[in-house]
Write an enzyme that holds these catalytic residues in place. Structure first.
Site, PDB file in Angstrom:
ATOM      1  N   CYS A   1     -14.144  16.927 -65.620  1.00 43.96           N
ATOM      2  CA  CYS A   1     -12.761  17.390 -65.747  1.00 43.96           C
ATOM      3  C   CYS A   1     -11.709  16.173 -65.796  1.00 43.96           C
ATOM      4  CB  CYS A   1     -12.414  18.341 -64.577  1.00 43.96           C
ATOM      5  SG  CYS A   1     -13.514  19.843 -64.402  1.00 43.96           S
TER       6      CYS A   1
ATOM      7  N   ASP B   1     -11.110  14.252 -63.487  1.00 45.63           N
ATOM      8  CA  ASP B   1     -10.559  13.751 -62.104  1.00 45.63           C
ATOM      9  C   ASP B   1     -11.544  13.834 -60.988  1.00 45.63           C
ATOM     10  OD1 ASP B   1      -9.727  16.168 -62.198  1.00 45.63           O
ATOM     11  OD2 ASP B   1      -7.584  16.079 -62.126  1.00 45.63           O
TER      12      ASP B   1
ATOM     13  N   CYS C   1      -6.009  10.276 -63.667  1.00 51.46           N
ATOM     14  CA  CYS C   1      -4.628   9.889 -64.169  1.00 51.46           C
ATOM     15  C   CYS C   1      -3.741   9.314 -63.184  1.00 51.46           C
ATOM     16  CB  CYS C   1      -4.244  11.045 -65.087  1.00 51.46           C
ATOM     17  SG  CYS C   1      -3.876  12.415 -63.952  1.00 51.46           S
TER      18      CYS C   1
ATOM     19  N   CYS D   1      -3.561  18.111 -59.855  1.00 48.67           N
ATOM     20  CA  CYS D   1      -4.174  16.772 -59.173  1.00 48.67           C
ATOM     21  C   CYS D   1      -3.933  16.841 -57.700  1.00 48.67           C
ATOM     22  CB  CYS D   1      -3.446  15.794 -59.832  1.00 48.67           C
ATOM     23  SG  CYS D   1      -3.895  15.443 -61.657  1.00 48.67           S
TER      24      CYS D   1
END
Lengths: 387, 211
Positions: B37, B39, B62, B106
């Protein structure tokens, strides 16, 4: 901040001085449209006609009609949808590859939904079309084969002659559409030699203006219009002509073709320098796309253990602009479909950088880019969950 | 198109993340997310006198993944275990001065990482067993962790799920998207990832309804 180092030429380019200068009158006093029997209108009509002649000459396309579109995407839609407009889904098969541009691929998906037979040819680990699969999927029902000459992400230069031969042998009724957008700067484009039925390209990728694309169509034209309105210059592109754009793209094409060899040998040297520097200094990487049969202005690497948006942003802090295939940085959060198609796992696709070179790139730019990249990769790897 | 950019606080935490690393012999440790995915976060912590004495994180992801890892660990440090458990992704987002909707997931991941590390601590050190009955409402609760990137809100509150049934280890879901919705695939992958973590679920059948 230091001077910006721009290494994202495959996304877009700055209009060249020559092109700006040639466009200027048509954004200024010559703002009129091609209206017959008026002095100013005739001048404009002549400027459009001259632009068409310039484009035909640059690509050696005497037996063609030049149609202006509002972008490369529009040009591709004009061709594909124009061919399929009146076709019967049950008797029509269309072919492209899994790594062609979304302005081809997504149009094909739409026609698949409408019941057309759509074949997307797989590619090998370097992005070359699988010729066996192509051969098996061509027949007399094949109406269109769309091929992108240079891939916009990994720079693969398709072995077009080989593909053309197979298409001519197996699919007598097929029209060949060649998207030359990323090829104009580095590849020799001769419409007669290529024997394509259509070529499409975009202005802003070749130091021309944004908002203009071109279709070069072999006569007699095998597409139907998909937009309707007042026909001025072409029945396929009704409505007011983007005169500055038309003039601009014609000069951008001419300049690119005239300077091609000089450009290509310069970018080839810089490309080799960049690849050597990266491979010498950074481990756990892989080159995406072929080492040799790739456009001289494209470099694309994947870096293990780290994600591309982070690399891209740290470079951006240093004034260096590149692109990434990471899903995190894409507008739809999808992993790059080209990198997936050539067999990269998620980690490698997310950790990819596309570094594209152009007219203004220097050796110093390359050296500074690599100098900055090395510590960025190291620090991100040091804090990564992946060991 | 919306302008997508990070706040100065996000950039600061991305450039200089706090609490990066791994604690040796941690009391609790967990990795959530996956490279698939894009992350992944690992959180390790040391608990003393029911307080989070030290906490560290590693991140594959990220800028917002790194920044939320940094802020969540900073917020959790010094808190009691109970206090830390109550932290939400909203707290992390607020502390960062906001996140673009497309990046909100996130912060969910970072908070999930913290919670998983605490859970690991409670199981290993305190012998607490976390057993949950899996039924339709607990599945809906789990799906609240799936964020719709267009708005930054979860897919349940966004009313994207039109139907959900759980029977004999099989989940059936109907979810609706606009034909032009670019986040469809992302949401479907996220749903799949969340449901795959529940061992009681053997089969997942997601139907997409276009409108």
């Amino acid at each position: 901040m230091n001077k910006i180092i721009y290494l994202d030429y495959y996304r877009t380019t700055k209009i060249s001085e020559l092109v700006t200068e040639k466009m200027k009158p048509y954004q200024d006093d010559n703002f009129y449209l091609p209206v017959s029997f008026t002095q100013l209108g005739t001048d404009i009509a002549e400027a459009i006609e001259d632009s068409i002649v310039r484009i035909k000459k640059a690509f050696n396309a005497p037996h063609s009609e030049v149609i202006f579109a509002s972008s490369g995407t529009h040009a591709n839609n004009m061709v594909i949808q124009g061919i399929l407009r009146d076709a019967e889904p049950e008797n029509t098969s269309i072919v492209t590859s899994v790594i062609d541009h979304p302005s081809i691929n997504n149009v094909f998906d739409y026609y698949k939904k409408k019941g057309f037979e759509v074949k997307k040819i797989k590619v090998d680990s370097e992005g070359f079309w699988n010729t066996e699969m192509l051969s098996e999927n061509l027949n007399e029902k094949t109406r269109l084969v769309s091929i992108t000459l240079v891939n916009h992400t990994i720079g693969t230069v398709q072995r077009y002659d080989e593909l053309k031969k197979i298409i001519h042998e197996k699919a007598p009724n097929a029209l060949i559409h060649l998207d030359i957008t990323m090829a104009v700067m580095t590849q020799k484009i001769d419409f007669e030699e290529l024997e394509a039925d259509f070529m499409t390209l975009s202005g802003h990728k070749i130091y021309g203006p944004k908002g203009i694309g071109v279709v070069i169509a072999r006569k007699p034209i095998k597409i139907k219009p998909i937009t309707f309105g007042t026909v001025v210059t072409s029945p396929f592109a009704p409505g007011a002509d983007n005169v500055p754009g038309i003039v601009g793209i014609s000069y951008a094409i001419e300049q690119a073709v005239l300077e091609r060899e000089t450009y290509d040998s310069k970018t080839r040297k810089l490309q080799r320098l960049l690849m050597n520097q990266i491979e010498k200094n950074i481990d756990k990487i892989e080159l995406n796309g072929p080492a040799d049969e790739r456009a001289s202005d494209n470099v694309n690497y994947s870096f293990r253990q780290i994600e591309g948006e982070s690399i891209m942003m740290f470079l951006d802090f240093e004034g260096i602009i590149v692109a990434t295939g990471s899903a995190c940085a894409s507008s739809d959060l999808k992993v790059n479909y080209i990198l997936s198609a050539i067999g990269r796992d998620h980690e490698m696709a997310h950790g990819s950088l596309r570094i594209t070179l152009g007219r203004e790139t220097t050796e110093e730019d390359i050296n500074r880019f690599v100098e900055q990249l090395i510590p960025i990769v190291k620090r991100l790897r040091d804090q990564s969950t992946i060991r | 198109m919306a302008v997508i950019k990070y706040t100065a606080t996000v950039i600061e935490h991305f450039k200089n993340p706090r609490n990066v690393g791994e604690i040796e012999n941690p009391d609790g440790n967990a990795t959530v997310g996956s490279p698939a995915c894009g992350d992944q976060v690992t959180v390790s912590l040391k608990v003393n006198d029911n307080k989070i004495e030290d906490i560290k994180f590693l991140s594959y992801g990220c800028a917002s993944n790194i920044a939320t890892g940094s802020i969540v660990t900073e917020l959790a440090k010094g808190k009691t275990v109970e206090e830390a458990k109550k932290m939400t992704w909203k707290d992390a987002v607020d502390e960062l001065g906001g996140l673009p909707p497309v990046k909100v997931h996130c912060s969910v991941l970072a908070v999930d990482g913290l919670r998983a590390a605490i859970k690991d601590y409670e199981e290993k050190k305190l012998g607490i067993k976390h057993e949950k009955t899996i039924d339709e409402s607990s599945i809906l609760e789990e799906l609240k962790s799936v964020i719709y990137p267009k708005t930054g809100k979860n897919i349940i509150d966004e009313k994207l799920i039109k139907y959900l049934k759980f029977e004999d280890g099989k989940v059936e879901i109907e979810i609706s998207f606009d034909e032009t919705d670019v986040y469809r695939q992302n949401v479907l992958e996220e749903i799949d990832e969340h449901l795959h973590e529940i061992k009681e679920i053997q089969e997942i059948d997601v139907k997409v309804v276009e409108y």
